[in-house]
Scaffold this motif. Structure first.
Motif, PDB file in Angstrom:
ATOM      1  N   PRO A   1      13.541  74.793   8.628  1.00  0.00           N
ATOM      2  CA  PRO A   1      14.796  75.653   8.756  1.00  0.00           C
ATOM      3  C   PRO A   1      15.822  75.732   7.730  1.00  0.00           C
ATOM      4  O   PRO A   1      16.608  74.735   7.353  1.00  0.00           O
ATOM      5  CB  PRO A   1      15.326  75.430  10.137  1.00  0.00           C
ATOM      6  CG  PRO A   1      14.002  74.819  10.976  1.00  0.00           C
ATOM      7  CD  PRO A   1      13.588  74.053   9.750  1.00  0.00           C
ATOM      8  N   ALA A   2      16.327  76.644   7.030  1.00  0.00           N
ATOM      9  CA  ALA A   2      17.602  76.861   6.100  1.00  0.00           C
ATOM     10  C   ALA A   2      18.650  77.407   6.832  1.00  0.00           C
ATOM     11  O   ALA A   2      18.584  78.618   7.594  1.00  0.00           O
ATOM     12  CB  ALA A   2      17.038  77.647   5.151  1.00  0.00           C
ATOM     13  N   ILE A   3      19.645  76.949   6.608  1.00  0.00           N
ATOM     14  CA  ILE A   3      21.062  77.615   7.056  1.00  0.00           C
ATOM     15  C   ILE A   3      21.951  77.784   5.781  1.00  0.00           C
ATOM     16  O   ILE A   3      22.320  76.925   5.055  1.00  0.00           O
ATOM     17  CB  ILE A   3      21.934  76.576   7.925  1.00  0.00           C
ATOM     18  CG1 ILE A   3      21.018  76.115   9.426  1.00  0.00           C
ATOM     19  CG2 ILE A   3      23.064  77.183   8.313  1.00  0.00           C
ATOM     20  CD1 ILE A   3      21.753  75.144   9.913  1.00  0.00           C
ATOM     21  N   ALA A   4      22.066  79.156   5.484  1.00  0.00           N
ATOM     22  CA  ALA A   4      22.539  79.682   4.219  1.00  0.00           C
ATOM     23  C   ALA A   4      23.857  80.392   4.474  1.00  0.00           C
ATOM     24  O   ALA A   4      24.223  81.174   5.471  1.00  0.00           O
ATOM     25  CB  ALA A   4      21.686  80.351   3.400  1.00  0.00           C
ATOM     26  N   SER A   5      24.956  80.176   3.608  1.00  0.00           N
ATOM     27  CA  SER A   5      26.382  80.781   3.735  1.00  0.00           C
ATOM     28  C   SER A   5      25.857  82.253   3.466  1.00  0.00           C
ATOM     29  O   SER A   5      25.181  82.739   2.583  1.00  0.00           O
ATOM     30  CB  SER A   5      27.258  80.361   2.619  1.00  0.00           C
ATOM     31  OG  SER A   5      28.294  81.205   2.451  1.00  0.00           O
ATOM     32  N   THR A   6      26.842  83.488   3.974  1.00  0.00           N
ATOM     33  CA  THR A   6      26.566  84.505   3.612  1.00  0.00           C
ATOM     34  C   THR A   6      27.140  84.992   2.164  1.00  0.00           C
ATOM     35  O   THR A   6      26.878  86.051   1.752  1.00  0.00           O
ATOM     36  CB  THR A   6      27.624  85.634   4.530  1.00  0.00           C
ATOM     37  OG1 THR A   6      29.016  84.957   4.722  1.00  0.00           O
ATOM     38  CG2 THR A   6      27.116  85.549   6.033  1.00  0.00           C
TER      39      THR A   6
ATOM     40  N   THR B   1      13.648  82.612  10.198  1.00  0.00           N
ATOM     41  CA  THR B   1      13.347  81.370   9.430  1.00  0.00           C
ATOM     42  C   THR B   1      14.398  80.674   9.089  1.00  0.00           C
ATOM     43  O   THR B   1      14.356  79.425   8.542  1.00  0.00           O
ATOM     44  CB  THR B   1      12.824  81.957   7.799  1.00  0.00           C
ATOM     45  OG1 THR B   1      13.899  82.501   7.308  1.00  0.00           O
ATOM     46  CG2 THR B   1      11.692  82.972   7.972  1.00  0.00           C
ATOM     47  N   GLY B   2      15.602  80.951   9.710  1.00  0.00           N
ATOM     48  CA  GLY B   2      17.055  80.320   9.692  1.00  0.00           C
ATOM     49  C   GLY B   2      17.828  80.964  10.029  1.00  0.00           C
ATOM     50  O   GLY B   2      17.796  81.885  10.809  1.00  0.00           O
ATOM     51  N   LEU B   3      19.172  80.514   9.678  1.00  0.00           N
ATOM     52  CA  LEU B   3      20.465  81.207   9.879  1.00  0.00           C
ATOM     53  C   LEU B   3      21.254  81.616   8.851  1.00  0.00           C
ATOM     54  O   LEU B   3      21.507  80.809   7.726  1.00  0.00           O
ATOM     55  CB  LEU B   3      21.054  80.339  10.963  1.00  0.00           C
ATOM     56  CG  LEU B   3      20.339  79.742  12.333  1.00  0.00           C
ATOM     57  CD1 LEU B   3      21.217  78.686  13.069  1.00  0.00           C
ATOM     58  CD2 LEU B   3      20.273  81.123  13.121  1.00  0.00           C
ATOM     59  N   VAL B   4      21.883  82.761   8.925  1.00  0.00           N
ATOM     60  CA  VAL B   4      22.766  83.075   7.769  1.00  0.00           C
ATOM     61  C   VAL B   4      24.283  83.210   8.396  1.00  0.00           C
ATOM     62  O   VAL B   4      24.307  83.926   9.338  1.00  0.00           O
ATOM     63  CB  VAL B   4      22.420  84.159   7.108  1.00  0.00           C
ATOM     64  CG1 VAL B   4      23.453  84.714   6.106  1.00  0.00           C
ATOM     65  CG2 VAL B   4      21.236  84.351   6.593  1.00  0.00           C
ATOM     66  N   ILE B   5      25.115  82.351   8.211  1.00  0.00           N
ATOM     67  CA  ILE B   5      26.410  82.250   8.787  1.00  0.00           C
ATOM     68  C   ILE B   5      27.767  82.387   7.755  1.00  0.00           C
ATOM     69  O   ILE B   5      27.471  82.067   6.552  1.00  0.00           O
ATOM     70  CB  ILE B   5      26.591  80.920   9.537  1.00  0.00           C
ATOM     71  CG1 ILE B   5      25.874  79.793   8.698  1.00  0.00           C
ATOM     72  CG2 ILE B   5      25.460  80.877  10.919  1.00  0.00           C
ATOM     73  CD1 ILE B   5      26.937  79.207   7.992  1.00  0.00           C
ATOM     74  N   GLU B   6      28.810  82.491   8.135  1.00  0.00           N
ATOM     75  CA  GLU B   6      30.047  82.435   7.414  1.00  0.00           C
ATOM     76  C   GLU B   6      30.322  81.156   6.949  1.00  0.00           C
ATOM     77  O   GLU B   6      30.064  80.342   7.987  1.00  0.00           O
ATOM     78  CB  GLU B   6      31.052  83.230   8.099  1.00  0.00           C
ATOM     79  CG  GLU B   6      30.789  84.796   8.477  1.00  0.00           C
ATOM     80  CD  GLU B   6      31.030  85.311   7.252  1.00  0.00           C
ATOM     81  OE1 GLU B   6      31.900  84.905   6.272  1.00  0.00           O
ATOM     82  OE2 GLU B   6      30.409  86.092   7.170  1.00  0.00           O
ATOM     83  N   PRO B   7      30.700  80.667   6.135  1.00  0.00           N
ATOM     84  CA  PRO B   7      31.203  79.462   5.761  1.00  0.00           C
ATOM     85  C   PRO B   7      32.399  78.967   6.352  1.00  0.00           C
ATOM     86  O   PRO B   7      33.374  78.565   5.879  1.00  0.00           O
ATOM     87  CB  PRO B   7      31.007  79.454   4.174  1.00  0.00           C
ATOM     88  CG  PRO B   7      31.749  80.692   3.899  1.00  0.00           C
ATOM     89  CD  PRO B   7      31.164  81.679   4.900  1.00  0.00           C
TER      90      PRO B   7
ATOM     91  N   GLU C   1      33.339  76.666  12.911  1.00  0.00           N
ATOM     92  CA  GLU C   1      33.013  77.165  14.227  1.00  0.00           C
ATOM     93  C   GLU C   1      31.524  77.795  13.930  1.00  0.00           C
ATOM     94  O   GLU C   1      30.952  77.423  14.784  1.00  0.00           O
ATOM     95  CB  GLU C   1      34.177  78.373  14.522  1.00  0.00           C
ATOM     96  CG  GLU C   1      35.438  77.439  14.891  1.00  0.00           C
ATOM     97  CD  GLU C   1      36.187  77.393  13.437  1.00  0.00           C
ATOM     98  OE1 GLU C   1      35.857  77.745  12.445  1.00  0.00           O
ATOM     99  OE2 GLU C   1      37.315  76.621  13.583  1.00  0.00           O
ATOM    100  N   ALA C   2      31.274  78.548  13.014  1.00  0.00           N
ATOM    101  CA  ALA C   2      29.955  79.202  12.884  1.00  0.00           C
ATOM    102  C   ALA C   2      28.999  78.020  12.658  1.00  0.00           C
ATOM    103  O   ALA C   2      27.835  78.389  13.205  1.00  0.00           O
ATOM    104  CB  ALA C   2      30.026  80.138  11.603  1.00  0.00           C
ATOM    105  N   LEU C   3      29.388  77.206  11.870  1.00  0.00           N
ATOM    106  CA  LEU C   3      28.440  76.051  11.778  1.00  0.00           C
ATOM    107  C   LEU C   3      28.080  75.375  12.891  1.00  0.00           C
ATOM    108  O   LEU C   3      26.934  74.924  13.225  1.00  0.00           O
ATOM    109  CB  LEU C   3      28.915  75.191  10.457  1.00  0.00           C
ATOM    110  CG  LEU C   3      28.489  75.558   9.145  1.00  0.00           C
ATOM    111  CD1 LEU C   3      29.082  74.609   7.848  1.00  0.00           C
ATOM    112  CD2 LEU C   3      26.965  75.667   8.714  1.00  0.00           C
ATOM    113  N   ASP C   4      29.397  74.914  13.751  1.00  0.00           N
ATOM    114  CA  ASP C   4      29.017  74.181  14.819  1.00  0.00           C
ATOM    115  C   ASP C   4      27.889  74.790  15.690  1.00  0.00           C
ATOM    116  O   ASP C   4      27.081  74.367  16.276  1.00  0.00           O
ATOM    117  CB  ASP C   4      30.499  73.920  15.457  1.00  0.00           C
ATOM    118  CG  ASP C   4      30.555  73.352  16.975  1.00  0.00           C
ATOM    119  OD1 ASP C   4      29.325  72.705  17.051  1.00  0.00           O
ATOM    120  OD2 ASP C   4      31.481  73.579  17.687  1.00  0.00           O
ATOM    121  N   GLN C   5      28.108  76.166  15.884  1.00  0.00           N
ATOM    122  CA  GLN C   5      27.321  76.988  16.870  1.00  0.00           C
ATOM    123  C   GLN C   5      25.974  76.862  16.484  1.00  0.00           C
ATOM    124  O   GLN C   5      25.086  76.905  17.053  1.00  0.00           O
ATOM    125  CB  GLN C   5      27.703  78.448  16.961  1.00  0.00           C
ATOM    126  CG  GLN C   5      29.204  78.621  17.507  1.00  0.00           C
ATOM    127  CD  GLN C   5      29.538  80.060  17.557  1.00  0.00           C
ATOM    128  OE1 GLN C   5      28.862  81.140  17.371  1.00  0.00           O
ATOM    129  NE2 GLN C   5      30.763  80.268  17.833  1.00  0.00           N
TER     130      GLN C   5
END
Length: 423
Positions: A324-329, A342-348, A351-355
């Motif tokens: 799984p990939a976690i990528a910044s918006t 396939t992963g998560l797209v989050i704000e850098p 708090e967002a990464l913690d979730q």
């Protein structure tokens, strides 16, 4: 077809060099004759060892290895780089069909552009960053730890203390950006973008009047095999330079809050602070070693870029292996991640990464994301072969256009001379 690839290094110390080297190898394997011109002496990637690939080293110094005043002058305009490059091109045993420049900010400088534009062949630039428009190359306010919002080279840009080192460094970078504009002259340039975000931003800043924009994915060298088993992993992995703009500190803090180990593969100014916080920092590893480490340890690969990063390749490599990939918006790599699938797209942000990391504590979620990532990636993988085919298609089209344009101009001039003689 004979293609000249120009880069400042011949081994991967960053994404641009990695792409330059792999592109050269892919083109040679596809049947092209390739000359790889490196500006700075140093390690040479074994990929450049191929019967259809010759390498030329110009033995130029890296500007960061020079005394400050000389490095500044050389970075703005390296006349010696222009001279050595011209001599190297003159010495090639066969005509060049296309020139492809990947870097110019560490040794070549803008001085090489007039040399390349004067050659009887089309010139292509891959934009791995924003140096063609932005003085510091990453469109990022290092003084504020946030993306820039002003127009590059505007009065607001010139006044901003955005450089990661000092105002003096900013002044040098502005000088280089100005010399780049002068070096381009009125010539039209063909530029390759490696993500949609870069295409949109650079088109907005530079327009299309003297730029022709092309979109080609970077190559990813991962062998198609069985997917990894990320649910067996124990850590969130980060691969790359350990810097604030790339968000390495965000991974460490969010992992601590979520109760997951953080594994850092790479080096940079944050290496020691991350170790002090208890993170595992193992330094740089070979691509093969990184692949093995990820398959053994990674529950996910995270790239939480604060800047508008055009990659990074690590996200694609994770997806290719079923991790799984976690990528910044703000990252171009987010374009390849299907959020929640396939992963998560989050704000850098921490708090967002913690979730996101808390979700990764669930083995079932990690397994589902990993299998979907592997299946989706291999439906249309950006392989080295696909990359080389796309490049060759572009080179042939540009070479044909160049020939027709200059052939027509030559015929027109000959006709004018004939008419003048008859008069």
């Amino acid at each position: 077809m004979h293609v000249v690839i120009l880069a400042e290094f011949a081994a991967a110390s960053g994404g641009a060099e990695k792409v330059a080297v792999e592109s050269a190898r892919g083109l040679a394997e596809a049947g092209a004759r390739v000359t790889y011109i490196q500006a700075v002496d140093g390690p040479v990637d074994p990929l450049l060892d191929h019967p259809r690939l010759r390498r030329v080293a110009l033995a130029l110094p890296d500007v960061w290895s020079l005394p400050a005043w000389r490095g500044a002058v050389t970075g703005i305009w390296n006349a010696e780089a222009a001279r050595r490059l011209a001599a190297a091109l003159d010495a090639l045993p066969e005509p060049v069909d296309c020139l492809h420049l990947h870097q110019w900010s560490r040794a070549f400088s803008p001085a090489v552009l007039p040399v390349l534009l004067a050659r009887p062949a089309p010139l292509v630039l891959t934009l791995h960053d924003y140096f063609l428009a932005c003085p510091n190359g990453v469109y990022y306010r290092f003084d504020r730890d946030e993306p820039c919002t002003v127009s590059p080279m505007s009065m607001s840009c010139l006044a901003a203390p955005c450089d990661p080192k000092s105002r003096l460094h900013k002044a040098v970078r502005v000088g280089r950006a100005a010399s780049l504009r002068i070096a381009r002259g009125r010539e039209s340039l063909d530029v390759i973008h490696v993500c949609d975000g870069s295409l949109a931003r650079m088109t907005g800043w530079l327009g299309t009047e003297r730029l022709r924009h092309h979109r080609i994915d970077n190559p990813v060298r991962v062998v198609h095999g069985a997917p990894a088993e990320p649910a067996r992993g124990d850590a969130v992995a980060y691969i790359g330079r350990l810097t604030v703009e790339k968000g390495a500190d965000l991974v460490a803090e969010a992992a601590r809050r979520a109760g997951l180990p953080a594994l850092f593969v790479g080096a940079g100014p944050l290496a020691e602070p991350l170790r002090v916080q208890g993170a595992e920092v193992i330094g740089w590893r070979t691509p093969a070693e990184v692949g093995a480490i990820l398959r053994a340890r990674a529950r996910a690969v995270c790239a939480p870029s604060r800047w508008y990063e055009t990659g990074p390749l690590t996200i694609y490599e994770a997806l290719a292996q079923g991790i799984p990939a976690i990528a910044s918006t703000r990252s171009g790599a987010a374009e390849k991640v299907r959020h929640g699938e396939t992963g998560l797209v989050i704000e850098p942000e921490v708090e967002a990464l913690d979730q996101a990391f808390r979700l990764l504590r669930d083995d079932a979620v990690v397994e589902r994301l990993g299998r979907a990532a592997h299946a989706a990636y291999w439906k249309a993988p950006p392989t080295l072969e696909a990359h080389a085919d796309a490049l060759l298609g572009l080179y042939h089209r540009l070479a044909d256009e160049y020939f027709m344009r200059h052939c027509t101009q030559s015929e027109s001039a000959e006709r004018d001379r004939t008419v003048a003689a008859l008069r």
